[in-house]
Design an enzyme around this catalytic site. Structure first.
Site, short mmCIF file in Angstrom:
data_model
loop_
_atom_site.label_atom_id
_atom_site.label_comp_id
_atom_site.label_asym_id
_atom_site.label_seq_id
_atom_site.Cartn_x
_atom_site.Cartn_y
_atom_site.Cartn_z
N HIS A 263 0.84 -1.21 0.00
CA HIS A 263 0.00 0.00 0.00
C HIS A 263 0.88 1.26 0.00
O HIS A 263 0.46 2.31 0.53
CB HIS A 263 -0.91 0.04 1.24
CG HIS A 263 -1.80 -1.14 1.44
ND1 HIS A 263 -3.14 -1.14 1.13
CD2 HIS A 263 -1.55 -2.38 1.94
CE1 HIS A 263 -3.67 -2.31 1.45
NE2 HIS A 263 -2.73 -3.09 1.93
N SER B 211 14.78 20.80 -16.39
CA SER B 211 13.63 21.68 -16.63
C SER B 211 14.18 22.94 -17.28
O SER B 211 15.23 23.45 -16.89
CB SER B 211 12.94 22.01 -15.31
OG SER B 211 12.18 23.20 -15.44
N LYS C 54 16.06 20.84 -11.27
CA LYS C 54 15.26 19.68 -11.62
C LYS C 54 16.01 18.55 -12.31
O LYS C 54 16.83 18.78 -13.20
CB LYS C 54 14.09 20.07 -12.55
CG LYS C 54 12.89 20.67 -11.87
CD LYS C 54 12.25 19.69 -10.90
CE LYS C 54 10.75 19.78 -10.88
NZ LYS C 54 10.17 18.79 -11.83
N GLU D 90 8.88 7.96 -16.84
CA GLU D 90 7.53 8.47 -17.11
C GLU D 90 7.04 7.98 -18.46
O GLU D 90 5.89 7.58 -18.61
CB GLU D 90 7.52 10.00 -17.04
CG GLU D 90 7.84 10.55 -15.65
CD GLU D 90 8.23 12.02 -15.67
OE1 GLU D 90 7.57 12.79 -16.38
OE2 GLU D 90 9.19 12.38 -14.96
#
Lengths: 459, 457
Positions: free
Chosen positions: A161, A276, A282, A289
């Site tokens: 979980h 970024s 970043k 992704e």
């Protein structure tokens, strides 16, 4: 008969008797030319079968074979010219053959229709594609297994979980994903068997046995109507790709969590990250992704094609043409994802110290319960007692292992000084020594199991 | 901390409790859950984590619980979040303290996936039986009606003459692949998921569990074991593809049952009327068969979406698995049985079927006639096309063209062309494996009969 005026579509779109928009709508050459090689192989085998059945002479066969070799050459060199009127790869190749060798080209199509030809080509193409994907997947699984072997001693939190559960080996996590991928390969092998069937169709004058041997098919389809009208092998491949990428989406999700500043368990190589354009600090795990994203794209292809199949009447219908772009897209996507995933996993740096520092004594609460079980307490009760201890420590804002034996005794008189043996993460993982567990011996056994399995993947 | 609106009762939100509980549907696995627990307590006894007496008590208690469920008198109580909790709660009521030892070394994550695998394994046996019945019906019907010819279609347009049995068997063959695929899936269902059955200190004999429950194998990795639902996803897709096959057959039969085709008539048992139009006989059975592919594939799609991007091991998301699995099982189970009924009772109109054969459907044979005289097929195809056009322009049937008229298309036509205009000869050409000649169709029947006999798994 209607006047020529009356047969033209409004707006004068018709050119002669055809609607150029319909022509484009209908033509598949833009994408099915990708199967040029399979189409040539299929035709070469077919003409040999025709020769055995004495429907072409040996000389005609030789001419056709020679012509097809020239066409193969043109495609390989990128100089094959697709012409208007080449509706699909089959038409294009036959048109070119006629240009090269004249009349005998017209005998090539004896006894078959494009319905037979297209599905033969697709099976040949997909069989080759499967070999490549198999190679990609084996590479990925090998990378994971060998990494697991090397990093065997690293412990970190196991999650359920998404919440800290119990200590496990990092290698156990790696292998949990390798195992799912090994099932994917097993499934791919099963599918390949059903791909590798010569579709009969109307090959009813030619010598089917010759065609089957020439093209290395394992079997011949049982019923000609089913042969031309089913695309099970495509639907199965599309679903296979969907499930495989769903597995990889799970792994990507895990890795993305572990790469956050909050977890800091690992760092992706710059080769698989991006920055970024706005925020200088970043480092985004774009590779992960995208890996995660592709499951949706691929499953969309599967869903779309299944919807196309639903409720179609028997045998061939043009609807089936939707099969190729779906098949090609899924192949290309899985091919890319498997390779990128291999790269990501080869180059990830783990932060062993941070991983081990994330282990906390409360993750040994189950072991505290087992301590009581060994003293005869029913687990359900021990679970409750351990829960009380957790609560007690939390209410005192101390760690679970900082409770004194006296404090523990308020939960159960069975606690004594030997409870200190519980507070050791290595001992904790070493308990799980049955097959599939996270003890060193079990994880090593998983590694060996997979190494053996990998060696056997000769199909 | 009370939720706005005072919904919290004590520390719980009753809506959340309902949202979270799975007992409403997972109690369906009461039998699998009991079997799983009985095997587990035997493994605990072997590991000396329960005494023999405690094991006997637990087994006896579980038998009583089994009895209550069978008789429909098991009382689910508030707080029974799921079947596992319910059974254990009842066990404690029946035998007291020892019940608490049942859960040693396992979590519900292990329990639920063991239960599901047991349940699905049984469900697969039933579906296999249903499918074998359907395939057998089709094969035997094909054997009996071997001599009936009718139009074969491609693109829903009349193509060439075929045997009705060839059509029947084309669908039987797809279903046989479905059974093959189900067999492959069953192998991956029949794996004992290890989970935490893994303690050295108390060695819980997982091998014992695997034998007791007749699993073929044990899972390789405990994290994968509790966190994957491949066996469910595969089953859902299997059901989707199977029902897609049946949607194709339903579509065909629906066309054939229209007044325009009139090839066959459904039994009244599988048709319905219209409350408005007295003449209506609707093939509702076929429409529903066709429809269910969407429902079932929706379950598959929904579940795959649920799976995507989940982190490793167990997450509550996985609870979506059961209703999908049950719904797909129920649907396929019903569809296979109704389809068997439909196919058993359909009456074919042989005369209409054969009258629908028209000479233009022999145009390919006309081309082959020329091929046998040495003309390249491509050219013969064109010549035959000219003949078709000629007949259409004269508003006559293809076989009404005279030899002289045919000769305007090619000088190779002579009086022996009359042999072409015979539907039986036409189908008899297709005598290679898989074809529509009598020998080929008979061979398909034998092939399937042999295959059916071998389905002993």
């Amino acid at each position: 008969m209607a006047s020529t005026e009356g047969s033209k579509l409004w707006g004068g779109r018709f050119v002669g008797d055809t609607d150029p928009i319909m022509e484009m709508f209908n033509a598949s050459i833009a994408y099915d030319k990708r199967m040029w090689d399979a189409d040539i192989r299929g035709s070469k085998a077919y003409v040999k079968a025709l020769e055995k059945a004495e429907l072409v002479t040996t000389e005609e066969m030789e001419n056709i074979l020679h012509g097809m070799d020239q066409i193969h050459d043109e495609w390989s060199k990128g100089v094959f010219e697709v012409k208007p009127g080449d509706e699909d790869i089959h038409t294009a190749n036959e048109r070119r053959l006629k240009e090269l060798i004249g009349e005998p080209a017209g005998k090539l199509h004896t006894g078959r229709s494009r319905n037979d030809q297209v599905v033969t080509d697709m099976r040949l193409w997909l069989r080759d594609a499967i070999s490549t994907l198999k190679r990609n997947a084996l590479q990925l699984i090998t990378t994971m297994v060998e990494r697991a072997a090397v990093e065997m001693d690293v412990l970190f939190p196991g999650y359920t979980h998404m919440q800290r559960a119990q200590p496990i080996r990092w290698s156990h996590w790696l292998l949990s994903h390798a195992v799912a991928l090994s099932r994917d390969l097993e499934r791919l092998h099963e599918i390949r068997r059903r791909v590798n069937v010569l579709p009969l169709g109307r090959y009813t004058h030619a010598d089917t046995h010759t065609a089957m041997t020439e093209l290395a098919f394992d079997d011949i389809s049982i019923n000609s109507m089913d042969a031309t009208g089913q695309r099970d092998f495509v639907a199965e491949f599309l679903f296979w790709a969907s499930l495989c990428l769903t597995h990889l989406s799970k792994m990507a999700e895990d890795l993305m969590l572990y790469s956050t500043k909050e977890f800091s368990f690992l760092v992706l190589s710059d080769a698989y990250s991006t920055g970024s354009s706005l925020m200088p600090q970043k480092k985004n795990a774009d590779s992960l992704e995208l890996i995660r994203s592709k499951a949706g794209r691929v499953f969309g292809r599967c869903a779309g094609f299944l919807m196309t199949l639903k409720g179609l009447p028997s045998t061939y219908n043009k609807d089936l043409q939707e099969d190729k772009e779906a098949m090609f897209d899924c192949y290309d996507t899985v091919h890319a994802v498997l390779q990128v995933t291999t790269g990501v996993l080869s180059t990830i740096k783990i932060n062993r110290g941070v991983m081990e520092a994330a282990l906390s004594p409360d993750m040994l609460a189950t072991d505290l319960a087992y301590y009581l079980v060994r003293k005869g307490v029913p687990f359900r009760e021990a679970h409750g007692i351990s829960g009380k201890a957790v609560f007690l420590a939390e209410s005192k804002s101390i760690l679970l292992n900082q409770l004194t034996v006296e404090e523990l005794r308020t939960a159960s008189p069975l606690f004594s000084s030997d409870v200190s043996a519980v507070w050791d993460y290595s001992s904790s993982v070493e308990q799980y020594s049955a097959p599939g567990g996270t003890a060193k011996s079990s994880v090593a056994a998983q590694v060996e199991h997979l190494r053996t399995w990998l060696k056997k993947q000769a199909w």
